[in-house]
Design a protein around this motif. Structure first.
Motif, PDB file in Angstrom:
ATOM      1  N   GLN A  68      -7.058   6.128 -63.802  1.00 42.01           N
ATOM      2  CA  GLN A  68      -8.388   5.571 -63.518  1.00 42.01           C
ATOM      3  C   GLN A  68      -8.670   5.543 -62.018  1.00 42.01           C
ATOM      4  N   ASP A  69      -7.625   5.322 -61.216  1.00 38.76           N
ATOM      5  CA  ASP A  69      -7.880   5.289 -59.769  1.00 38.76           C
ATOM      6  C   ASP A  69      -7.623   6.655 -59.132  1.00 38.76           C
ATOM      7  N   ARG A  70      -7.717   7.705 -59.943  1.00 35.78           N
ATOM      8  CA  ARG A  70      -7.748   9.088 -59.481  1.00 35.78           C
ATOM      9  C   ARG A  70      -6.421   9.582 -58.925  1.00 35.78           C
ATOM     10  N   ILE A 348       5.227 -13.106 -68.532  1.00 35.52           N
ATOM     11  CA  ILE A 348       3.866 -13.566 -68.216  1.00 35.52           C
ATOM     12  C   ILE A 348       3.053 -13.773 -69.481  1.00 35.52           C
ATOM     13  N   GLN A 349       3.703 -13.692 -70.646  1.00 37.69           N
ATOM     14  CA  GLN A 349       3.061 -14.062 -71.911  1.00 37.69           C
ATOM     15  C   GLN A 349       1.961 -13.116 -72.346  1.00 37.69           C
ATOM     16  N   CYS A 350       2.080 -11.851 -72.018  1.00 34.51           N
ATOM     17  CA  CYS A 350       1.031 -10.921 -72.447  1.00 34.51           C
ATOM     18  C   CYS A 350       1.181 -10.563 -73.928  1.00 34.51           C
ATOM     19  N   GLY A 351       2.397 -10.657 -74.448  1.00 35.08           N
ATOM     20  CA  GLY A 351       2.601 -10.432 -75.887  1.00 35.08           C
ATOM     21  C   GLY A 351       2.666  -8.971 -76.290  1.00 35.08           C
ATOM     22  N   ARG A 352       2.685  -8.075 -75.318  1.00 36.61           N
ATOM     23  CA  ARG A 352       2.724  -6.661 -75.693  1.00 36.61           C
ATOM     24  C   ARG A 352       4.024  -6.297 -76.396  1.00 36.61           C
ATOM     25  N   HIS A 354       5.718  -8.195 -78.361  1.00 33.07           N
ATOM     26  CA  HIS A 354       5.609  -8.660 -79.741  1.00 33.07           C
ATOM     27  C   HIS A 354       4.790  -7.707 -80.594  1.00 33.07           C
ATOM     28  N   ILE A 355       3.601  -7.365 -80.102  1.00 31.32           N
ATOM     29  CA  ILE A 355       2.722  -6.591 -80.984  1.00 31.32           C
ATOM     30  C   ILE A 355       3.240  -5.165 -81.165  1.00 31.32           C
ATOM     31  N   LYS A 367       6.492 -14.683 -81.842  1.00 33.05           N
ATOM     32  CA  LYS A 367       5.334 -14.891 -80.963  1.00 33.05           C
ATOM     33  C   LYS A 367       5.102 -16.356 -80.642  1.00 33.05           C
ATOM     34  N   ARG A 373       2.902 -20.543 -77.600  1.00 33.17           N
ATOM     35  CA  ARG A 373       3.010 -19.107 -77.356  1.00 33.17           C
ATOM     36  C   ARG A 373       4.348 -18.838 -76.673  1.00 33.17           C
ATOM     37  N   PRO A 393       4.910  -5.102 -68.978  1.00 33.56           N
ATOM     38  CA  PRO A 393       4.335  -4.758 -67.677  1.00 33.56           C
ATOM     39  C   PRO A 393       5.122  -5.329 -66.497  1.00 33.56           C
TER      40      PRO A 393
END
Lengths: 444, 450
Positions: A68-70, A348-352, A354-355, A367, A373, A393
Motif C-alpha cells: 500500500q505504501d508503494r 496486544i490482544q488482536c486475536g489473529r 486465535h481466529i 479466546k 479477552r 503482528p
C-alpha cells in the motif's frame, strides 16, 4: 575486518555483490557508476549476434506488485536483450575492463542455437579481455519465441550442447544461467555440468502476468491494448530462488559446482542466506533498479559486520554451510515436537492467532479466560504448526518452544525426544525397520 | 484591573478567520487512506468495534478502503451508524475506537479510524449516491420529536423498515447539536446540513420545523395520532453560576457556539479581549478554542477540579492548549467583579478535594476579564413532556435497554435519557435501537391484527 573478496570459478572479485545481466548493466555509463558505487562485479547485459539490433517495445517494459505504501514486492519486465549494436558493446566492455581491472566483468550472451553462431561471438568477446561469459538460457519472453533463452534452458540436451561448444571454442570461464520455468531445476544444472560449465547462475525470471486493469479488462503491463507475459523477479521470488539454488547445491551430481545466486536479493541478509545455501557470488537487479546502486554499501557493510560478529574470516567459512541442514521431508524427525507459546506481556490482544487457528487449523488457541479477552495456547490441541506465530503482528510474541526430551506431548500422549523419521515410523507401511509406538487416530 | 471592558467584533482579518475556522483535520487523500488502512490488523472480535457505541464493523470498512473500495466501506459504516460522516468528525475517537485499537497498546499509535471513516463517508457523499431505500410501506406512522442525531437516526431506520415518519423540530433547521452545537472547525462546509439531506433522502420522512413539544403540541396528542412516538429531545436548560449571571459580559457558551455555527460572517461576532470560560467539558473547550480563533488575546478555562476529572478528553484539551488557551484547575468561582455595571473580572477560591468534597483552602485568585462564558452543564427541561406522564431518573427520561420509556408506545434516546454519554454517536445508537424496537413492536401488533 572480514575479507569480502571472492574467487568465483577463477574470476576475482573484491566482494560477492554483482549486478545481474539486465538494464543496469546495458552500457559503460551504468557499469562505471556501479563500480564507483562499490559493486564487485557486473554481468553485462546480454549481447546477441551481429546484425540489426533488437527492437524493444516503447510501451511499458516493467510492472510491479506494490505494498500500500508503494514498496516494490515483485517486479516484472518484458525487455529483451541489448538493443545496442554489438560492436559498441564490445568496445565499451574492453574499455571498462581495462579501466577497472580489479572488478569482475562477465559478458552475458545469447545467439541462435548453432555452433557457428556461438563460435563467432565467443571470439569477439574474448578480445575484450572480459573475465568470463554467462550463457543466457533463461530469458522467458520474446527471445524464447525465437528459439533462444528459455527455449534452450528448458531442454537439458540443448543446455549441455551449447555449453560444450562454448567450452570448446573459448578459454573463458563459462557460467550457465538457468531458467526457473522448468519442473526440475536439477536437470539443466546437471546438463550444464556435463557440458563442462564452470558455474551456474540462477534464477532467471519467472513467467508472469502482473495484473489485469479492471476498467479496460486488459492485462498489464500492456502495449497498445495488448499484453504479454514477462519475467517475474524481486523480493517475492527469493524463496523460489533459494530452493532452486539449494537443490543444485545438495544434488550429488552437481554438488560443488559454483553457483552465482540470483532472485530477490535486496540486502546483505538475503545475500548471506543464499551464500550459506551454496552461492559463491550473488547477483542483484531489482533492488538496484528500485533504489539505485548505493544499496551495495549497505550490503558490503552488513555482510562484513555479520562475518566479523560470527568470526568468519572469508566467504569460504560459510558458503554452503547451511546445505547439509537441508534434506527431504522423509528424513525429518517425527519424534520432535514444539508447542506455540504466547508471551502475555507482549500480546496486544488482536486475536489473529486465535481466529487463524480456529478457522483454519487446529482450534488450539483460547479466546478468553475468566470472562476476559485472553489468548493462550492449549497444548493438548497444538500441533506446533507455526501459523499463529506467522500471523502474529508482534515480533517474538509467539514462539515455538521445543518439548524437552522425555516429556509427554499432551496432544498425542506420546513421549518426545526420540528420533524416528518416516522411514522408521510404524505408521509407514513401507518402513524397513519400524520402531516404537504408532500414532493413533484421535479418539473423536 | 482594566477599567474598560473590551468586547468587539472584527479582531481578525477575514483571511485569518477563514484559516482559523477551516477544517480542524486535514482529510486523508486516497493514497494516505490506503497507507493508513494498511496498518489495521483485522483483529478478531476487534476491540475497536466493541468500543464503538454503534458497533461499526471497523476492520471490515478499513479493509475495504485498503482494497480500493471506499463506497463499500461507507456502506459498512452507514449500515451501523447513519451519521458516520459526522461521527468521523466529532467522535472523541481517542477515548473510543482508537483508544481500544491494539496498535495503540502495541506502539502508542492507533490506526487512524476517525480519519479513515471520514475518507470513506466523504467519498460516498462526493458521488451523491443514495445507498438506502425506504422499505415497503407498512402503513404505520411514527412521530419523532427532535431532529437531532437520535431523532434522525431513529427516523432513518424506521423509514428503511417501511414505516412513515413525521419529525417535529423546535428550531428552524434539522440536525440538532450537529447543526447548532459542534465547534465550527469540526464540521465545515455545511456538512451537518448535507448529512441531514442525505438521511432524509431515503424518503418517507417528513420534517416539521418550528414545532415544539409542550408549546405547539403535547405528548398525549402524539400518542393519540401515531402508532409510536420517539422522543429525541435535547437539553434545553443551561446551568447558572449563581453569582449574578445577568451581568453584562457574562454569556452562555451553548448559545454562543450556536451563533458561531449559524453566522454567515464570523467577523461580526463580538468577542472579549480577555476571556474566561468556566467548565471542564467539551463545551468549555469548544467555546475557549473558538474564542481564541475569533481573536481573543487571552483565554483561560477555569475548572474547579483536576485535569483527570475533566470531561473533555486529553486530545480536546490539547487542541485548546495548542490554540493558546490556558487551562487552570482547582479554582471555584466565588464572585463576579463589575465596573460600571459590566463584568470586569472574576474571583475564585482555591479548592481541594477532601473525602470526595471540594473544600476551600482559604486562598483566592482574581482574574480580570472582559467576557465570561458559562459551560457548566445543561439540563433537560422535563416540563415539556407534561407532568408525571413518564418515569424519570436523575432529571432525565428513564428507558430500558430497547429505549422504551415507562409510557406505552413511547421510546426515547439521546441527551434526554438517563445514563447517556452525551455523545453524538451514543445518540445515533439510541435512535437506531429504538427504531428496531419500535419496528418489532409494530410488526408484532400487525401480526396480531392479521
Amino acid at each position: 575486518m572480514a575479507d569480502l573478496s571472492v574467487r568465483f570459478c577463477g574470476v576475482k572479485s573484491p566482494n560477492p555483490f554483482w549486478l545481474a545481466s539486465a538494464p543496469p548493466t546495458d552500457k559503460a555509463y551504468n557499469v562505471v557508476r556501479a563500480y564507483k558505487a562499490g559493486w564487485g562485479g557486473v554481468v553485462w547485459k546480454t549481447l546477441g549476434e551481429d546484425g540489426p539490433p533488437i527492437v524493444n517495445v516503447s510501451g511499458p517494459r516493467y510492472g510491479a506488485i506494490h505494498s500500500q505504501d508503494r514498496r516494490v514486492f515483485g517486479f516484472n519486465n518484458i525487455e529483451l536483450i541489448t538493443d545496442r549494436p554489438l560492436e559498441v558493446n564490445l568496445r565499451e566492455i574492453k574499455e571498462v575492463k581495462r579501466d577497472w581491472p580489479d572488478r569482475a566483468l562477465i559478458v552475458s550472451l545469447m545467439v541462435p542455437c548453432t555452433e557457428e553462431s556461438w563460435k563467432a561471438i565467443l571470439k569477439r568477446v574474448e578480445e575484450t579481455e572480459a573475465d568470463g561469459i554467462e550463457l543466457n538460457f533463461g530469458c522467458p519472453h520474446g527471445m524464447s519465441e525465437r528459439g533462444m533463452g528459455a527455449a534452450v534452458g528448458q531442454v537439458p540436451e540443448y543446455v549441455e550442447m551449447v555449453t560444450r561448444w562454448c567450452k570448446q571454442h573459448s578459454r573463458m570461464p563459462v557460467i550457465v544461467k538457468l531458467t526457473p520455468n522448468i519442473s526440475d531445476i536439477r536437470k539443466p544444472a546437471e546438463a550444464a555440468k556435463r557440458g563442462g560449465a564452470d558455474a551456474v547462475s540462477l534464477i532467471n525470471t519467472i513467467n508472469s502476468v502482473m495484473g489485469v486493469d479492471l476498467d479496460t479488462l486488459t492485462p498489464w503491463p500492456s502495449t497498445d491494448g495488448m499484453a504479454t507475459h514477462g519475467g517475474y523477479c524481486g523480493p517475492a521470488v527469493k524463496p523460489i530462488a533459494m530452493n532452486m539454488v539449494s537443490e543444485i547445491a545438495r544434488n550429488p551430481e552437481t554438488h560443488g559446482l559454483p553457483i552465482s545466486a540470483i532472485g530477490g536479493i535486496e540486502t546483505w541478509k538475503d545475500a548471506a542466506e543464499f551464500m550459506t545455501l551454496g552461492a559463491g557470488t550473488v547477483q542483484v537487479c531489482t533492488a538496484a533498479m528500485t533504489y539505485g546502486f548505493k544499496i551495495v554499501q549497505e550490503m558490503i557493510t552488513g555482510l562484513s559486520d555479520w562475518m566479523d560478529a560470527k568470526g568468519y574470516a572469508s566467504a569460504d567459512d560459510f558458503v554452503g554451510a547451511a546445505v547439509p541442514k537441508l534434506t527431504d521431508w522423509q528424513h525429518l524427525n517425527l519424534d520432535y515436537a514444539v508447542k506455540a507459546k504466547i508471551d502475555q506481556d507482549l500480546c496486544i490482544q488482536c486475536g489473529r492467532c486465535h481466529i487463524a487457528c480456529e478457522d483454519t487449523s487446529h482450534q488450539a488457541i483460547m479466546k478468553e479466560k475468566d470472562g476476559q479477552r485472553h489468548f493462550e495456547v492449549m497444548e493438548e490441541e497444538c500441533v506446533g504448526c507455526n501459523l499463529c506465530a506467522v500471523v502474529c503482528p508482534v515480533d517474538q510474541c509467539i514462539t515455538m518452544e521445543p518439548l524437552q526430551a522425555g516429556a509427554i506431548d499432551k496432544r498425542t500422549g506420546l513421549p518426545v525426544g526420540g528420533h524416528r523419521t518416516w522411514l522408521e515410523h510404524p505408521n509407514n507401511p513401507m518402513a524397513q525397520n519400524p520402531r516404537g509406538p504408532a500414532v493413533l487416530e484421535p479418539a473423536e | 484591573m482594566s477599567a474598560l471592558p473590551d468586547i468587539r467584533s472584527g479582531r481578525l482579518t477575514p483571511e485569518e478567520l477563514a484559516e482559523n475556522f477551516a477544517d480542524l483535520h486535514h482529510p486523508l487523500d486516497r493514497f494516505e487512506a490506503r497507507v493508513a488502512a494498511e496498518r489495521c490488523l483485522f483483529c478478531y472480535e476487534a476491540p475497536c468495534v466493541t468500543a464503538c457505541p454503534t458497533s461499526i464493523d471497523i476492520p471490515l470498512f478499513v479493509r475495504q478502503i485498503a482494497t480500493g473500495n471506499p463506497l463499500g466501506a461507507a456502506r459498512t459504516i452507514l449500515d451501523s451508524n447513519i451519521m458516520g460522516g459526522m461521527c468521523a468528525r466529532v467522535c472523541p475517537t481517542e477515548t473510543l475506537c482508537e483508544e481500544a485499537c491494539v496498535r495503540e497498546a502495541a506502539e502508542g499509535k492507533p490506526v487512524e479510524i476517525g480519519l479513515l471513516q471520514r475518507f470513506a463517508t466523504d467519498s460516498l457523499f462526493a458521488t451523491g449516491r443514495q445507498l438506502f431505500r425506504r422499505g415497503a410501506p407498512t402503513g404505520r406512522h411514527v412521530a419523532v420529536v427532535g431532529a437531532g442525531p437520535a431523532g434522525l437516526a431513529c427516523a432513518h431506520r424506521l423509514a428503511v423498515l417501511g414505516h412513515e415518519v413525521t419529525v417535529y423540530e423546535a428550531r428552524d433547521k434539522a440536525g440538532g447539536l450537529n447543526e447548532y452545537g459542534i465547534a465550527a472547525y469540526k464540521a465545515t462546509g455545511g456538512f451537518a446540513a448535507a448529512e441531514v439531506d442525505y438521511i432524509l433522502g431515503v424518503g418517507g420522512i417528513t420534517v416539521e420545523t418550528g414545532k415544539r413539544l409542550g408549546r405547539d403540541f403535547t405528548l398525549a396528542e402524539l400518542t393519540d395520532r401515531f402508532d409510536a412516538v420517539f422522543l429525541g429531545l435535547g437539553l434545553g436548560g443551561v446551568n447558572a453560576l449563581g453569582l449574578g449571571d445577568d451581568l453584562a459580559g457574562v454569556e452562555d457558551a451553548v448559545a454562543t457556539i450556536a451563533e458561531l455555527r449559524q453566522t454567515d460572517n464570523l467577523a461580526t461576532l463580538p468577542i472579549g479581549r480577555r476571556v474566561v470560560v468556566i467548565g471542564g467539558g467539551m463545551t468549555a473547550i469548544d467555546i475557549a478554542s473558538q474564542a481564541k480563533r475569533l481573536g481573543a488575546e487571552e483565554v483561560t478555562i477555569v475548572y474547579r477540579r483536576g485535569p483527570e476529572q475533566m470531561n473533555a478528553s486529553d486530545y480536546e484539551q490539547m487542541v485548546a492548549q495548542t490554540d493558546g488557551v490556558l487551562i487552570r484547575h482547582w479554582l471555584r468561582p466565588a464572585r463576579l467583579m463589575a465596573t460600571d455595571g459590566r463584568l470586569a473580572g472574576i474571583a475564585f477560591d482555591y479548592v481541594e478535594e477532601r473525602d470526595g468534597r471540594l473544600v476551600g483552602t482559604g486562598e483566592s485568585l482574581e482574574i480580570a476579564c472582559d467576557q465570561l462564558f458559562r459551560a457548566i452543564g445543561q439540563t433537560f427541561l422535563a416540563g415539556d413532556l407534561g407532568a408525571g406522564l413518564i418515569a424519570m431518573e436523575g432529571g432525565r427520561i428513564k428507558v430500558d435497554a430497547e429505549r422504551r420509556t415507562s409510557l406505552g408506545a413511547v421510546w426515547a434516546g439521546g441527551d434526554c435519557v438517563a445514563g447517556g454519554e452525551d455523545l453524538t454517536v451514543a445518540a445515533v445508537e439510541d435512535g437506531k435501537q429504538a427504531a428496531i424496537s419500535i419496528d418489532r413492536a409494530l410488526k408484532a401488533g400487525m401480526a396480531r391484527v392479521a
